[in-house]
Motif scaffolding. Structure first.
Motif, PDB file in Angstrom:
ATOM      1  N   LEU A 106      -7.836  63.323  45.783  1.00 18.89           N
ATOM      2  CA  LEU A 106      -7.175  64.185  44.827  1.00 18.89           C
ATOM      3  C   LEU A 106      -6.421  65.403  45.486  1.00 18.89           C
ATOM      4  CD1 LEU A 106      -8.967  65.237  41.580  1.00 18.89           C
ATOM      5  CD2 LEU A 106      -8.178  67.029  43.122  1.00 18.89           C
ATOM      6  N   GLU A 110      -2.625  66.669  45.204  1.00 14.72           N
ATOM      7  CA  GLU A 110      -2.444  67.954  44.518  1.00 14.72           C
ATOM      8  C   GLU A 110      -1.971  68.913  45.262  1.00 14.72           C
ATOM      9  OE1 GLU A 110      -3.092  69.367  41.538  1.00 14.72           O
ATOM     10  OE2 GLU A 110      -4.179  67.665  40.572  1.00 14.72           O
ATOM     11  N   MET A 127      -7.308  72.242  45.843  1.00 21.77           N
ATOM     12  CA  MET A 127      -7.561  71.468  44.543  1.00 21.77           C
ATOM     13  C   MET A 127      -6.823  72.076  43.395  1.00 21.77           C
ATOM     14  SD  MET A 127     -11.389  70.161  44.995  1.00 21.77           S
ATOM     15  CE  MET A 127     -11.556  68.962  43.745  1.00 21.77           C
ATOM     16  N   LEU A 159     -13.831  68.789  37.944  1.00 15.27           N
ATOM     17  CA  LEU A 159     -13.616  67.427  37.901  1.00 15.27           C
ATOM     18  C   LEU A 159     -15.235  66.779  37.362  1.00 15.27           C
ATOM     19  CD1 LEU A 159     -12.174  64.771  38.387  1.00 15.27           C
ATOM     20  CD2 LEU A 159     -12.841  64.745  40.716  1.00 15.27           C
ATOM     21  N   LEU A 174      -9.665  62.094  35.559  1.00 14.80           N
ATOM     22  CA  LEU A 174      -8.663  62.491  36.354  1.00 14.80           C
ATOM     23  C   LEU A 174      -7.259  62.972  35.595  1.00 14.80           C
ATOM     24  CD1 LEU A 174      -8.761  59.812  39.110  1.00 14.80           C
ATOM     25  CD2 LEU A 174      -9.150  62.154  39.594  1.00 14.80           C
ATOM     26  N   TYR A 177      -8.017  66.403  34.614  1.00 15.26           N
ATOM     27  CA  TYR A 177      -7.800  67.386  35.739  1.00 15.26           C
ATOM     28  C   TYR A 177      -6.446  67.693  35.819  1.00 15.26           C
ATOM     29  CZ  TYR A 177      -9.002  69.490  40.130  1.00 15.26           C
ATOM     30  OH  TYR A 177      -9.135  70.292  41.078  1.00 15.26           O
ATOM     31  N   ASN A 178      -5.541  66.833  35.733  1.00 13.83           N
ATOM     32  CA  ASN A 178      -4.031  66.882  35.900  1.00 13.83           C
ATOM     33  C   ASN A 178      -3.399  67.326  34.632  1.00 13.83           C
ATOM     34  OD1 ASN A 178      -1.218  65.211  35.868  1.00 13.83           O
ATOM     35  ND2 ASN A 178      -1.600  66.536  37.831  1.00 13.83           N
ATOM     36  N   TYR A 186      -0.749  59.827  37.687  1.00 17.64           N
ATOM     37  CA  TYR A 186      -1.632  60.679  38.727  1.00 17.64           C
ATOM     38  C   TYR A 186      -2.924  59.872  38.903  1.00 17.64           C
ATOM     39  CZ  TYR A 186      -4.429  64.663  39.751  1.00 17.64           C
ATOM     40  OH  TYR A 186      -5.337  65.379  40.504  1.00 17.64           O
ATOM     41  N   PRO A 187      -3.517  59.250  38.034  1.00 13.52           N
ATOM     42  CA  PRO A 187      -4.966  58.730  38.313  1.00 13.52           C
ATOM     43  C   PRO A 187      -4.651  57.695  39.355  1.00 13.52           C
ATOM     44  CG  PRO A 187      -4.953  58.967  35.812  1.00 13.52           C
ATOM     45  CD  PRO A 187      -3.463  59.260  36.400  1.00 13.52           C
ATOM     46  N   VAL A 190      -3.917  59.191  42.871  1.00 17.06           N
ATOM     47  CA  VAL A 190      -5.171  59.867  43.487  1.00 17.06           C
ATOM     48  C   VAL A 190      -5.866  58.416  44.104  1.00 17.06           C
ATOM     49  CG1 VAL A 190      -7.553  60.596  43.177  1.00 17.06           C
ATOM     50  CG2 VAL A 190      -5.437  61.611  41.966  1.00 17.06           C
ATOM     51  N   GLN A 194      -6.984  57.721  47.754  1.00 17.54           N
ATOM     52  CA  GLN A 194      -8.287  57.527  48.098  1.00 17.54           C
ATOM     53  C   GLN A 194      -8.492  56.503  49.329  1.00 17.54           C
ATOM     54  OE1 GLN A 194     -10.751  56.043  44.891  1.00 17.54           O
ATOM     55  NE2 GLN A 194     -12.821  56.425  45.920  1.00 17.54           N
TER      56      GLN A 194
END
Length: 204
Positions: A106, A110, A127, A159, A174, A177-178, A186-187, A190, A194
Motif C-alpha cells: 500500500l 500511495e 501512507m 485501514l 482498500l 482507503y483510496n 487500486y486494490p 496494492v 504486496q
C-alpha cells in the motif's frame, strides 16, 4: 487519498517529482478506540520498540528487517532511517492486526516510500493520510502527519477501521482507503505490489 486512483494527483515532495497515488477518503465519525489510537501516536516522539515473547521470535523479526532493509535501500538510503521505518512499521502493523507485506504494498502505491509526499488533495506522508483525520482527534495540525510514527499509526488504524467496517473484505477496505470503493484498479495495484514485500523465513 486526495484524488481517485489513476488520475494525475501532482504530489509535492522533497527531492522527488513523482505524484502520490492518493484517493479520497471520506470523513466519518470514529469509535472511541480508533480515536484513542490516533491520539496516542501524535504524542510519541521515538520509534516504538517491538517486544517478543522469546528469542526465536526476535531473531525472525531481525531477519525480516535485514531482508526488507536491503529491498528498501534505494528508496530510503540512510541506514538509521530504514531501521526506524521498519521497526515502526512492524510495531504498528502488528498492533493493528494487519499483514505487513500488504501495508508495504500500500505504501509503495500511495507514496513510493516518500515521507514528505503530498497529493493534490493534501494527503500526506508514507501512507497518504488526509489532514481531516488530525482534526477528528482535536489536534488539527496537518504537519504532524509527516512524523513517521504518527503517519504509520494513522494509516494502519484507518485501514483496520475500514477493514472492520467491511467485515474483513480486504478488497472493499482498500477501496475505502483510496476513496474508490467497489472499483478494482487500486486494490489490484496494492495486491500486486504486496508480492514485492513477501518474506519467507528459511531459517530452520
Amino acid at each position: 487519498m486526495g484524488a481517485a486512483f489513476g488520475t494525475a494527483t501532482g504530489a509535492v515532495s522533497l527531492g522527488f517529482c513523482r505524484p502520490a497515488l492518493a484517493g479520497a477518503q471520506i470523513e466519518e465519525p470514529l469509535i472511541d478506540s480508533v480515536r484513542s489510537a490516533l491520539s496516542a501516536a501524535i504524542h510519541n516522539s521515538a520509534p516504538p520498540v517491538p517486544e517478543f515473547q522469546d528469542t526465536q521470535s526476535r531473531m525472525a523479526y531481525l531477519r525480516w528487517r535485514v531482508t526488507m532493509g536491503e529491498k528498501l535501500q534505494k528508496r530510503i538510503p540512510t541506514l538509521i532511517a530504514r531501521t526506524d521505518f521498519l521497526q515502526t512499521l512492524w510495531y504498528e502493523t502488528k498492533r493493528a492486526g494487519l499483514d505487513i507485506s500488504l501495508v508495504l504494498g500500500l505504501i509503495q502505491v500511495e507514496s513510493n516510500f516518500r515521507r514528505w509526499a503530498i497529493s493534490s488533495a493534501g494527503a500526506r506522508g508514507y501512507m497518504q493520510v488526509m489532514p481531516f483525520w488530525t482534526k477528528a482527534i482535536g489536534d488539527g495540525n496537518p504537519a504532524s502527519l509527516f512524523h513517521m510514527q504518527t503517519n504509520l499509526r494513522f494509516g494502519c488504524v484507518i485501514l483496520r477501521h475500514y477493514l472492520d467496517r467491511e467485515r474483513g473484505d480486504l478488497f472493499m477496505a482498500l477501496g475505502r482507503y483510496n476513496g474508490s470503493r467497489g472499483r478494482s484498479p487500486y486494490p489490484d495495484a496494492v495486491f500486486a505490489n504486496q508480492r514485492n514485500w513477501a518474506f519467507v523465513d528459511r531459517q530452520d
